[in-house]
Scaffold this active site. Structure first.
Site, short mmCIF file in Angstrom:
data_model
loop_
_atom_site.label_atom_id
_atom_site.label_comp_id
_atom_site.label_asym_id
_atom_site.label_seq_id
_atom_site.Cartn_x
_atom_site.Cartn_y
_atom_site.Cartn_z
N GLU A 66 5.40 -9.68 16.19
CA GLU A 66 4.95 -10.18 17.48
C GLU A 66 5.34 -11.67 17.61
O GLU A 66 5.86 -12.10 18.64
CB GLU A 66 3.43 -10.01 17.58
CG GLU A 66 2.91 -10.17 18.98
CD GLU A 66 1.39 -9.99 19.03
OE1 GLU A 66 0.81 -9.62 17.99
OE2 GLU A 66 0.83 -10.24 20.09
N ARG B 53 0.82 -1.22 0.00
CA ARG B 53 0.00 0.00 0.00
C ARG B 53 0.85 1.26 0.00
O ARG B 53 0.38 2.34 -0.36
CB ARG B 53 -1.00 -0.04 1.16
CG ARG B 53 -2.22 -0.88 0.81
CD ARG B 53 -3.00 -1.30 2.01
NE ARG B 53 -2.36 -2.41 2.68
CZ ARG B 53 -2.52 -2.71 3.96
NH1 ARG B 53 -3.29 -1.97 4.71
NH2 ARG B 53 -1.89 -3.74 4.48
P1 AMP Z 1 4.46 -2.15 11.44
O1 AMP Z 1 5.75 -2.71 10.91
O2 AMP Z 1 3.96 -2.84 12.65
O3 AMP Z 1 4.54 -0.65 11.63
O4 AMP Z 1 3.34 -2.46 10.37
C1 AMP Z 1 3.16 -1.66 9.30
C2 AMP Z 1 2.60 -2.39 8.11
O5 AMP Z 1 1.56 -3.33 8.46
C3 AMP Z 1 1.99 -1.42 7.16
O6 AMP Z 1 2.43 -1.75 5.87
C4 AMP Z 1 0.49 -1.58 7.32
O7 AMP Z 1 -0.12 -1.58 6.06
C5 AMP Z 1 0.30 -2.90 8.01
N1 AMP Z 1 -0.57 -2.82 9.21
C6 AMP Z 1 -0.19 -3.06 10.48
N2 AMP Z 1 -1.20 -2.93 11.34
C7 AMP Z 1 -2.29 -2.59 10.62
C8 AMP Z 1 -3.67 -2.29 10.94
N3 AMP Z 1 -4.13 -2.32 12.19
N4 AMP Z 1 -4.48 -1.96 9.92
C9 AMP Z 1 -4.02 -1.93 8.65
N5 AMP Z 1 -2.77 -2.19 8.29
C10 AMP Z 1 -1.87 -2.52 9.24
#
Ligand code: AMP
Length: 173
Positions: free
Chosen positions: A98, A61
């Site tokens: 996680e 995205r």
């Molecule tokens: P992070 O590495 O945990 O910051 O996760 C970021 C990536 O996971 C991004 O590319 C988001 O599109 C996706 N992502 C993580 N959590 C969510 C959520 N609650 N809703 C939508 N997309 C998420």
């Protein structure tokens, strides 16, 4: 920030992709040209202010928002992709989830040494993906001049992994 068109369109989907996760679905934002244009313009304005010389989008995205920002600014666009998708010589970074790990990669010629790179994704959650992208960019000798996100989930404290980098998020929960 309440006036942003995208804010009314982002859809909460409970328990996706697994129990206990509230998924922020940005698909309705893409289906609304005015909302998408507004979000892209605001991220592009921040990237311009940060004097970006290249836009990197995080799969997948981050591509959707990153490409129109790059076009609006007349800048090159490069991809940070999931493991095994890139065909050419590449650098690889693993990061913790996680449970388990994830891996992202970039082509070795995706950014130039010394270049100011602005990183875009749809959403900042724990920050692991964004931090791994910065490590890739820095291993290639470039600098992250800022991050742009449509959404930030502030309670997950992703900014903790991105200390020292300017972060621009259009909508915060
Ligand atoms: P992070 O590495 O945990 O910051 O996760 C970021 C990536 O996971 C991004 O590319 C988001 O599109 C996706 N992502 C993580 N959590 C969510 C959520 N609650 N809703 C939508 N997309 C998420």
């Amino acid at each position: 920030m309440g006036a942003l068109l995208a804010e009314r369109l982002i859809r909460d989907v409970p328990d996706f992709p697994k129990q206990g996760i509230l998924f922020k679905d940005i698909a309705p934002v893409l289906q609304n040209a005015a909302a998408l244009q507004e979000a892209v313009s605001l991220i592009a304005a921040d990237a311009r202010e940060k004097r970006a010389e290249c836009i990197v989008g995080i799969e997948s995205r981050g591509f959707v928002f990153g490409v129109p920002v790059a076009l609006e600014l007349g800048l090159p666009f490069s991809m940070a992709r999931k493991l095994g998708k890139l065909p050419f010589d590449r650098v690889t970074e693993e990061y913790a989830l996680e449970y388990g790990t994830n891996t992202i990669e970039m082509h070795v010629d995706a950014v130039d040494p010394g270049q100011r790179v602005y990183v875009i994704d749809d959403l900042l959650a724990t920050g692991g993906t964004a931090a791994a992208s910065a490590r890739l960019i820095e291993r290639l000798g470039a600098h992250v001049c800022g991050y742009g996100f449509l959404v930030e989930l502030t309670f997950l404290e992703g900014r903790k992994y991105l200390l020292g980098y300017p972060i621009h998020a259009l909508i915060s929960y």
